[in-house]
Design an enzyme around this catalytic site. Structure first.
Site, PDB file in Angstrom:
ATOM      1  N   SER A  58     -14.923  39.148 -38.911  1.00  0.00           N
ATOM      2  CA  SER A  58     -14.109  37.963 -38.694  1.00  0.00           C
ATOM      3  C   SER A  58     -13.668  37.909 -37.228  1.00  0.00           C
ATOM      4  CB  SER A  58     -12.925  37.959 -39.663  1.00  0.00           C
ATOM      5  OG  SER A  58     -12.310  36.698 -39.712  1.00  0.00           O
ATOM      6  N   HIS A  71     -15.254  35.407 -47.776  1.00  0.00           N
ATOM      7  CA  HIS A  71     -14.769  36.017 -46.536  1.00  0.00           C
ATOM      8  C   HIS A  71     -14.300  37.453 -46.770  1.00  0.00           C
ATOM      9  CE1 HIS A  71     -13.721  35.699 -42.343  1.00  0.00           C
ATOM     10  NE2 HIS A  71     -12.521  36.182 -42.578  1.00  0.00           N
ATOM     11  N   ASP A 114     -18.426  31.511 -47.541  1.00  0.00           N
ATOM     12  CA  ASP A 114     -17.298  31.826 -46.666  1.00  0.00           C
ATOM     13  C   ASP A 114     -16.604  30.535 -46.249  1.00  0.00           C
ATOM     14  OD1 ASP A 114     -15.561  32.712 -44.618  1.00  0.00           O
ATOM     15  OD2 ASP A 114     -16.903  34.369 -44.141  1.00  0.00           O
TER      16      ASP A 114
END
Length: 455
Positions: free
Chosen positions: A319, A436, A407
């Protein structure tokens, strides 16, 4: 080519299709099995595209199949709400009803340009809401970035690196404390880095240092080095323990990483609130300038350690950490391999061109379709110096990458815009259903890949 995880009968079609889409030299595919658990307890809401590999060519029609059960029995005639449209873009919710088999086929239309089409479904049953989603890919290997590259991109970062080199490291190392590890020694560490150029607006940086947790194998010897960079947020760090590598897990905010949770909550709701948007009017003032240079400084610290073998240096992150791993790898030739999970800050200008942009979504339209107030020439220009797509162009070492089609934080449209620009050897671990967070199969694939790079 062999894939990184064997395909069973239910996934073999999907594996073959994606192996046709991506050049074999750059792809290994890890896929989870799509099995509808008809005997699962409670409400089970499943959505999937009508193609096994979830992947279409532009102009082809797609259909989503919705299935719902309660304790393994079809939820016949249940009402639901759904929307279908390009991921992250404003959509209109519609009403529908499941048939007697608890199923519903939804015509999704198509996409005429490469991207992702998402179906969101919500179902209320006995006072509880249940939500599911699924995402169809359209020629993802053809997605290209909308972000521009500033003509002085390289000069901008050379200037920052030169500033960093003028600052002495001055490390401080203290025992980690707590429960001892049988195979590694842990330490809290900190070292100097560049200050934010607008120190008055960043009171936490009166004494700019990078803080982290160092892990060193107990057995004498020289080891590969690994830098672990965290995702978004503000929290403590406990280190990454590897028996065969020295690791450094850093915080990115210039604050200690060993404080109580209440301390981090206060920072996150105070001076670090929406830190990722701070200084966005100027490349020199943007919050991530000091963060990226701090990651480079963390490599300086790792490279200075007598336990480091002097050759094998890796960067790992997901991320926000994936974005910073790309940036660090692009800017520092000492890095020999990189592991990136669903990177953020990818093609953030996508929203200005009618498609999904990456986290932190500073240019996303409002739910009513109104323009985001961050859409100004200055802010748009600044993102070009930080966007993952412009670091991706400069990756020159092997990498392992992983994400999923579902995601909702780092949209796959934005990720592919960066990934498709990487010309270095790359291995892709793709779990279509993943959102995610990494799946166990992706984490295992990354560990095995990283071990192979260290040999």
């Amino acid at each position: 080519m062999s894939v990184s995880s064997p395909c069973n009968r239910s996934t073999s079609v999907r594996c073959r299709s994606l192996l046709r889409v991506f050049p074999p030299a750059i792809l290994s595919l890890v896929l989870s099995t799509l099995l509808f658990a008809t005997d699962a307890p409670g409400v089970q809401l499943k959505i999937r595209p009508d193609r096994a590999d979830w992947t279409y060519t532009c102009g082809e029609p797609a259909r989503f199949v919705v299935t719902a059960t309660m304790d393994g029995k079809p939820l016949a005639g249940a009402d639901l709400h759904y929307s279908i449209g390009p991921e992250q873009m404003p959509v209109t919710m519609k009403n529908a009803r499941l048939d007697e088999q608890g199923r519903l086929n939804l015509d999704a239309g198509t996409l005429e340009r490469p991207g992702f089409l998402r179906c969101n479904v919500s179902l209320a049953y006995k006072g509880q809401n249940h939500r599911g989603l699924s995402t169809a890919a359209y020629s993802p290997e053809k997605i290209r970035p909308t972000q521009t590259e500033p003509p002085d991109f390289d000069a901008f970062w050379r200037h920052g690196l030169a500033q960093l080199r003028e600052i002495s490291l001055e490390p401080e190392i203290t025992p980690f404390g707590g429960k001892a590890s049988p195979f590694v020694d842990l330490y809290y560490v900190s070292f100097r880095t560049v200050p934010h150029l607008d120190a008055k607006s960043h009171p936490l940086e009166s004494s700019p240092r990078v803080h982290g947790v160092l892990s060193v194998p107990k057995a004498p010897g020289r080891y590969p080095g690994a830098l672990y960079i965290p995702g978004a947020g503000v929290s403590r760090r406990n280190g990454e323990r590897e028996p065969d590598a020295i690791t450094l897990q850093i915080g990115v905010h210039g604050i200690p990483v060993n404080q109580p949770d209440a301390y981090y909550k206060k920072q996150y709701t105070g001076p670090l609130k929406e830190y990722y948007l701070q200084g966005l009017d100027s490349p020199l003032q943007h919050y991530y300038r000091r963060v990226i240079l701090g990651c480079i400084r963390a490599l300086d610290f790792l490279a200075s350690r007598p336990e480091y073998d002097g050759n094998n240096l890796s960067v790992i992150g997901g991320s926000q950490g994936g974005f910073l791993a790309l940036a660090t790898t692009a800017l520092d030739s000492r890095v020999k391999s990189v592991v990136v999970r669903y990177p953020a800050y990818c093609d953030v200008t996508g929203y200005l061109h009618g498609r999904a942009g990456g986290w932190p979504h500073m240019f996303a339209p409002r739910p009513d379709g109104a323009s985001n107030p961050n859409v100004t020439p200055g802010k748009i220009s600044t993102t070009g110096y930080y966007d993952s797509v412009n670091f991706a162009r400069r990756i020159r070492v092997p990498g392992h990458y992983s994400w999923g089609y579902n995601d909702e934080v780092c949209p796959p449209t934005s990720i592919y815009a960066a990934y498709n620009l990487i010309s270095a050897p790359k291995d892709l671990s793709l779990v279509l259903e993943a959102g995610h967070r990494p799946t166990e199969v992706q984490l295992k694939a990354a560990r095995l890949w990283l071990a192979s790079q260290r040999q």
